[in-house]
Write a protein that holds these residues in place. Structure first.
Motif, PDB file in Angstrom:
ATOM      1  N   ALA A  51     -11.023  19.801   3.058  1.00 53.86           N
ATOM      2  CA  ALA A  51     -11.487  18.824   3.930  1.00 53.86           C
ATOM      3  C   ALA A  51     -10.733  17.375   3.767  1.00 53.86           C
ATOM      4  CB  ALA A  51     -12.855  18.751   3.396  1.00 53.86           C
ATOM      5  N   PRO A  52     -11.013  16.589   4.732  1.00 60.38           N
ATOM      6  CA  PRO A  52     -10.140  15.191   4.552  1.00 60.38           C
ATOM      7  C   PRO A  52     -10.739  14.500   3.470  1.00 60.38           C
ATOM      8  CG  PRO A  52     -11.396  15.572   6.694  1.00 60.38           C
ATOM      9  CD  PRO A  52     -11.586  16.690   5.940  1.00 60.38           C
ATOM     10  N   PRO A  53      -9.915  13.995   2.880  1.00 60.57           N
ATOM     11  CA  PRO A  53     -10.190  13.103   1.398  1.00 60.57           C
ATOM     12  C   PRO A  53     -10.901  12.003   1.766  1.00 60.57           C
ATOM     13  CG  PRO A  53      -8.152  12.675   2.125  1.00 60.57           C
ATOM     14  CD  PRO A  53      -8.355  13.589   2.875  1.00 60.57           C
ATOM     15  N   GLU A  54     -12.140  11.593   0.984  1.00 55.96           N
ATOM     16  CA  GLU A  54     -12.742  10.246   1.089  1.00 55.96           C
ATOM     17  C   GLU A  54     -12.180   9.344   0.554  1.00 55.96           C
ATOM     18  OE1 GLU A  54     -16.615   9.708   1.100  1.00 55.96           O
ATOM     19  OE2 GLU A  54     -16.827  11.154   2.681  1.00 55.96           O
ATOM     20  N   TRP A  55     -12.213   8.240   1.306  1.00 52.93           N
ATOM     21  CA  TRP A  55     -11.502   7.058   0.724  1.00 52.93           C
ATOM     22  C   TRP A  55     -12.434   6.061   0.512  1.00 52.93           C
ATOM     23  CZ3 TRP A  55      -6.868   3.549   2.613  1.00 52.93           C
ATOM     24  CH2 TRP A  55      -6.570   2.827   1.446  1.00 52.93           C
ATOM     25  N   SER A  56     -13.600   6.157  -0.531  1.00 56.23           N
ATOM     26  CA  SER A  56     -14.848   5.543  -0.703  1.00 56.23           C
ATOM     27  C   SER A  56     -14.860   5.079  -2.206  1.00 56.23           C
ATOM     28  CB  SER A  56     -16.171   6.283  -0.389  1.00 56.23           C
ATOM     29  OG  SER A  56     -15.959   6.743   0.973  1.00 56.23           O
ATOM     30  N   GLY A  57     -15.204   4.020  -2.311  1.00 60.43           N
ATOM     31  CA  GLY A  57     -15.585   3.322  -3.730  1.00 60.43           C
ATOM     32  C   GLY A  57     -14.469   1.890  -3.778  1.00 60.43           C
TER      33      GLY A  57
ATOM     34  N   SER B 114     -10.006  -4.007   7.701  1.00 57.81           N
ATOM     35  CA  SER B 114      -9.100  -3.128   7.897  1.00 57.81           C
ATOM     36  C   SER B 114      -9.509  -1.753   8.060  1.00 57.81           C
ATOM     37  CB  SER B 114      -8.189  -3.089   6.517  1.00 57.81           C
ATOM     38  OG  SER B 114      -7.416  -4.575   6.596  1.00 57.81           O
ATOM     39  N   ARG B 115      -9.332  -0.930   9.022  1.00 55.35           N
ATOM     40  CA  ARG B 115      -9.724   0.475   9.282  1.00 55.35           C
ATOM     41  C   ARG B 115      -8.576   1.436   9.277  1.00 55.35           C
ATOM     42  NH1 ARG B 115     -13.328  -2.742  12.206  1.00 55.35           N
ATOM     43  NH2 ARG B 115     -15.535  -2.304  11.663  1.00 55.35           N
ATOM     44  N   TYR B 116      -8.653   2.452   8.314  1.00 54.32           N
ATOM     45  CA  TYR B 116      -7.607   3.440   8.266  1.00 54.32           C
ATOM     46  C   TYR B 116      -8.377   4.670   8.722  1.00 54.32           C
ATOM     47  CZ  TYR B 116      -5.465  -0.081   5.069  1.00 54.32           C
ATOM     48  OH  TYR B 116      -4.978  -1.109   4.665  1.00 54.32           O
ATOM     49  N   THR B 117      -7.244   5.351   9.650  1.00 54.23           N
ATOM     50  CA  THR B 117      -7.650   6.680  10.218  1.00 54.23           C
ATOM     51  C   THR B 117      -6.962   7.785   9.486  1.00 54.23           C
ATOM     52  OG1 THR B 117      -7.966   5.318  12.209  1.00 54.23           O
ATOM     53  CG2 THR B 117      -7.680   7.888  12.522  1.00 54.23           C
ATOM     54  N   TRP B 118      -7.714   8.761   9.070  1.00 58.27           N
ATOM     55  CA  TRP B 118      -7.190  10.093   8.636  1.00 58.27           C
ATOM     56  C   TRP B 118      -6.152  10.742   9.602  1.00 58.27           C
ATOM     57  CZ3 TRP B 118      -5.203  11.471   3.937  1.00 58.27           C
ATOM     58  CH2 TRP B 118      -5.251  12.927   3.925  1.00 58.27           C
ATOM     59  N   ASP B 119      -4.981  11.017   9.364  1.00 60.93           N
ATOM     60  CA  ASP B 119      -4.172  11.877  10.405  1.00 60.93           C
ATOM     61  C   ASP B 119      -3.781  13.195  10.050  1.00 60.93           C
ATOM     62  OD1 ASP B 119      -2.160  11.527   8.577  1.00 60.93           O
ATOM     63  OD2 ASP B 119      -0.688  10.527   9.678  1.00 60.93           O
ATOM     64  N   GLY B 120      -4.535  13.552   8.875  1.00 59.27           N
ATOM     65  CA  GLY B 120      -4.392  15.085   8.403  1.00 59.27           C
ATOM     66  C   GLY B 120      -3.557  15.039   7.023  1.00 59.27           C
ATOM     67  N   LYS B 121      -2.975  13.969   6.876  1.00 63.60           N
ATOM     68  CA  LYS B 121      -2.073  13.950   5.409  1.00 63.60           C
ATOM     69  C   LYS B 121      -2.014  12.578   4.929  1.00 63.60           C
ATOM     70  CE  LYS B 121       2.438  13.015   7.677  1.00 63.60           C
ATOM     71  NZ  LYS B 121       3.701  13.438   7.797  1.00 63.60           N
ATOM     72  N   GLN B 122      -2.291  11.393   5.537  1.00 66.00           N
ATOM     73  CA  GLN B 122      -2.502   9.888   4.831  1.00 66.00           C
ATOM     74  C   GLN B 122      -3.506   9.142   5.896  1.00 66.00           C
ATOM     75  OE1 GLN B 122       1.717   9.285   5.426  1.00 66.00           O
ATOM     76  NE2 GLN B 122       1.404   8.986   7.650  1.00 66.00           N
ATOM     77  N   TRP B 123      -3.835   7.967   5.230  1.00 66.85           N
ATOM     78  CA  TRP B 123      -4.536   7.136   5.957  1.00 66.85           C
ATOM     79  C   TRP B 123      -3.764   5.974   6.575  1.00 66.85           C
ATOM     80  CZ3 TRP B 123      -9.562   8.067   6.397  1.00 66.85           C
ATOM     81  CH2 TRP B 123     -10.364   8.796   5.164  1.00 66.85           C
ATOM     82  N   VAL B 124      -3.927   5.778   7.912  1.00 68.23           N
ATOM     83  CA  VAL B 124      -3.147   5.102   8.770  1.00 68.23           C
ATOM     84  C   VAL B 124      -3.739   3.868   9.486  1.00 68.23           C
ATOM     85  CG1 VAL B 124      -1.459   5.015  10.704  1.00 68.23           C
ATOM     86  CG2 VAL B 124      -1.647   7.148   9.046  1.00 68.23           C
ATOM     87  N   PHE B 125      -3.138   2.576   9.259  1.00 72.27           N
ATOM     88  CA  PHE B 125      -3.659   1.199  10.035  1.00 72.27           C
ATOM     89  C   PHE B 125      -2.701   0.719  10.651  1.00 72.27           C
ATOM     90  CE2 PHE B 125      -5.276  -3.282   9.080  1.00 72.27           C
ATOM     91  CZ  PHE B 125      -5.879  -3.425  10.186  1.00 72.27           C
TER      92      PHE B 125
END
Length: 164
Positions: free
Chosen positions: A28-34, A92-103
């Motif tokens: 699953a896509p990783p969570e970037w939370s915390g 800042s809002r980062y979108t998951w592209d399948g391998k990394q978070w992108v802004f």
């Protein structure tokens, strides 16, 4: 004996081939939370702009990230200091592209031209990405293309985010 080893090696290869695709498909896509400490290594910047050659200290700040997945996964940075440049989109809002978070965003670069010289603002576009690692930290880069003015060119800086 060597035929047996070859058969065993072939069986191991087939088993490995069968395990890998299943593990990837189930991921699953990783969570970037915390809470994270985010560092921009401005002292290591590169690029074609004169801004890339101007000395600048690294900067760090702590942010709380939360991830929401409704079709596309987006991690939003909250609870941290506002950037010194008000033209950077917030939050800042980062979108998951399948391998990394992108802004990816457009803004106005503040070009330093000397202590007693007014700063010049020029249109710029940036692409920031963070790739997760197994230990929960993330590494990437912040690439900015300054589109006009004396600072026209590129500036690239390494970035990192560590769980706080």
């Amino acid at each position: 004996m060597s035929a047996r080893r070859s058969a065993l090696a072939a069986a191991t290869l087939v088993a490995a081939a069968c395990v890998c695709p299943g593990a990837t498909a189930a991921a699953a896509p990783p969570e970037w939370s915390g809470r994270y400490t985010v560092i921009t290594f401005a002292s290591n910047k590169l690029g074609t702009s004169i801004a890339a050659r101007q000395p600048e200290p690294d900067f760090r700040a702590q942010y709380t990230f939360s991830t929401s997945c409704a079709g596309t996964c987006v991690a939003t940075a909250k609870d941290g200091p506002a950037p010194s440049n008000p033209t950077i989109p917030q939050p800042s809002r980062y979108t998951w592209d399948g391998k990394q978070w992108v802004f990816n965003y457009n803004w106005q670069w503040e070009c330093f031209r000397g202590d007693d010289v007014p700063r010049e603002y020029a249109p710029a576009r940036s692409l920031v990405f963070y790739a997760p690692t197994l230990d929960g930290s993330m590494y990437g880069s912040w690439r900015t293309e300054i589109l006009d003015g004396i600072c026209k060119g590129t500036v690239v800086m390494p970035v990192a985010a560590y769980p706080a």
